[in-house]
Design a protein around this motif. Structure first.
Motif, PDB file in Angstrom:
ATOM      1  N   MET B   1      98.757-121.427  11.453  1.00 19.84           N
ATOM      2  CA  MET B   1      98.786-122.568  10.530  1.00 19.84           C
ATOM      3  C   MET B   1      97.626-123.513  10.849  1.00 19.84           C
ATOM      4  N   ALA B   2      97.015-124.028   9.807  1.00 18.31           N
ATOM      5  CA  ALA B   2      95.869-124.916  10.026  1.00 18.31           C
ATOM      6  C   ALA B   2      96.339-126.298  10.449  1.00 18.31           C
ATOM      7  N   ARG B   3      95.559-126.903  11.317  1.00 16.91           N
ATOM      8  CA  ARG B   3      95.902-128.273  11.719  1.00 16.91           C
ATOM      9  C   ARG B   3      95.713-129.205  10.541  1.00 16.91           C
ATOM     10  N   SER B   4      96.632-130.150  10.409  1.00 22.07           N
ATOM     11  CA  SER B   4      96.666-130.987   9.222  1.00 22.07           C
ATOM     12  C   SER B   4      95.727-132.175   9.334  1.00 22.07           C
ATOM     13  N   SER B   5      95.041-132.474   8.210  1.00 21.18           N
ATOM     14  CA  SER B   5      94.165-133.642   8.171  1.00 21.18           C
ATOM     15  C   SER B   5      94.959-134.934   8.027  1.00 21.18           C
ATOM     16  N   LYS B   6      96.300-134.793   7.952  1.00 19.56           N
ATOM     17  CA  LYS B   6      97.139-135.986   7.813  1.00 19.56           C
ATOM     18  C   LYS B   6      97.003-136.924   9.016  1.00 19.56           C
TER      19      LYS B   6
END
Lengths: 246, 114
Positions: B1-6
């Motif tokens: 899973m990609a790390r979130s830009s949130k």
């Protein structure tokens, strides 16, 4: 010892014969020191052998008897009958499919738990002859609270985000990831971060805090997630700096 | 899973939460209520305030307060939409962060024009 006659309304569902779940009432003479699990055991032993539910230790250690009592996720062994009225409604944990009566399918949680590598990843393997991994009391204190989780899933039942979006990794799994990240013997944070810091990980949490309210072991998963947000946010920002890990 | 830009809006949200909790009520008290009811009318007169805001350090501080407050509010609205079960997160994010961006630009223009 005084007894009180209580009506226990249990949500029943036997997939081979019931179209949909329905409530069935049982009249149970409860001793004053009984917990709801005792009442369920009475029903099973004396009134209706077909009732299915999970339990094992009867002393909030095993985490098997999570149910919803009068709308609130509880351990059946920790919900005292004397704290409720003359009619108690017992349902299976919310946000999980019902397998049978009060038994829910928890495969989704198990998958998520595995996805965060919830075990010690030491810097280098030591043989038993090399002795223990030593820790100071302060190092133990940093993670001990989060290690109390018994996987009872009350937090998943209470979590509105998990209810809205089942892809959310969820409170217990994220709190356990935090537990190992905070352990001085562990170097596995990077291995956990791809799941923990994804959209479906900590960032799906909007800090409602219901998980921490219902946790029977005071793990405070909401607090663990907020702490993880701080370190992960700093990670994310510094990853753009020279020498940062992307 | 990609790390979130949130992570980025969350940092602004967290910083803004502190500002909104501790400083914004004081700002509302001073500029909203005191000015309205004529308390400290000398110190809060147009000329004094204009000279005050004319100071570059004050401009930078005011920008910090307004910028963080706007982005805090934007992210809070995004989360509220999420809590209400609105699953169009990208659309919601564009609208609320867009409003915060417009507010940020307006703040810069207002501060530079003093």
């Amino acid at each position: 010892m005084s007894t009180r006659t209580i009506t226990i309304e249990v949500l029943r569902y036997r997939p081979e014969q019931d179209q949909e779940p329905f409530f069935q009432s049982y009249t149970v003479p409860c001793d004053e020191d009984w917990v709801v699990l005792d009442a369920l055991n009475y029903i099973k032993d004396e009134l209706d052998r077909t009732l299915s539910y999970r339990w094992s230790c009867h002393m909030f250690v095993c985490g098997s008897c999570g149910i919803v009592v009068d709308g609130e996720p509880k351990l059946g062994c920790k919900a005292f009958v004397k704290d409720y009225g003359d009619k108690i409604r017992v349902e299976p944990l919310g946000n999980f499919p019902i397998e049978r009566d009060l038994v829910v399918v928890i495969d989704d949680f198990i998958e998520k738990l595995e996805s965060v590598n919830p075990y010690l990843i030491p810097k280098e393997e030591k043989s038993i002859d090399d002795g223990e991994y030593l820790q100071t009391p302060a190092q133990l204190k940093a993670f001990k609270q989060y290690s109390m989780c018994i996987n009872c899933l009350l937090c998943y039942s209470a979590c509105p985000q998990y209810g809205l979006d089942p892809s959310f990794v969820g409170p217990a799994a994220l709190a356990l990831a935090h537990r190992y990240n905070m352990d001085s013997r562990d170097v596995g944070r990077k291995a956990r971060e791809d799941v923990v810091a994804s959209h479906e990980g900590i960032w799906e949490c909007s800090f409602v805090g219901a998980c921490s309210q219902v946790c029977p072991k005071d793990v405070d998963p909401a607090g663990a997630i907020q702490q993880t947000k701080i370190t992960s946010a700093i990670d994310y920002v510094t990853s753009f700096l020279p020498g940062g890990n992307r | 899973m990609a790390r979130s830009s949130k992570a980025i809006p969350w940092l602004l949200f967290a910083g803004g939460g502190t500002v909104t909790a501790f400083i914004l009520p004081v700002m509302i008290l001073i500029t909203g209520l005191f000015a309205l009811f004529g308390v400290f009318s000398g110190a809060l007169s147009y000329e004094t305030m204009q000279a005050f805001v004319g100071n570059w350090l004050i401009k930078i501080i005011l920008f910090g307060i307004l910028f963080l407050t706007l982005w805090h509010a934007a992210h809070r609205l995004r989360v509220v939409a999420h809590d209400f079960g609105i699953r169009a997160d990208t659309g919601v994010a564009i609208v609320v962060y867009g409003l915060a961006a417009v507010g940020t630009v307006a703040t810069v223009i207002a501060l530079l024009s003093v």
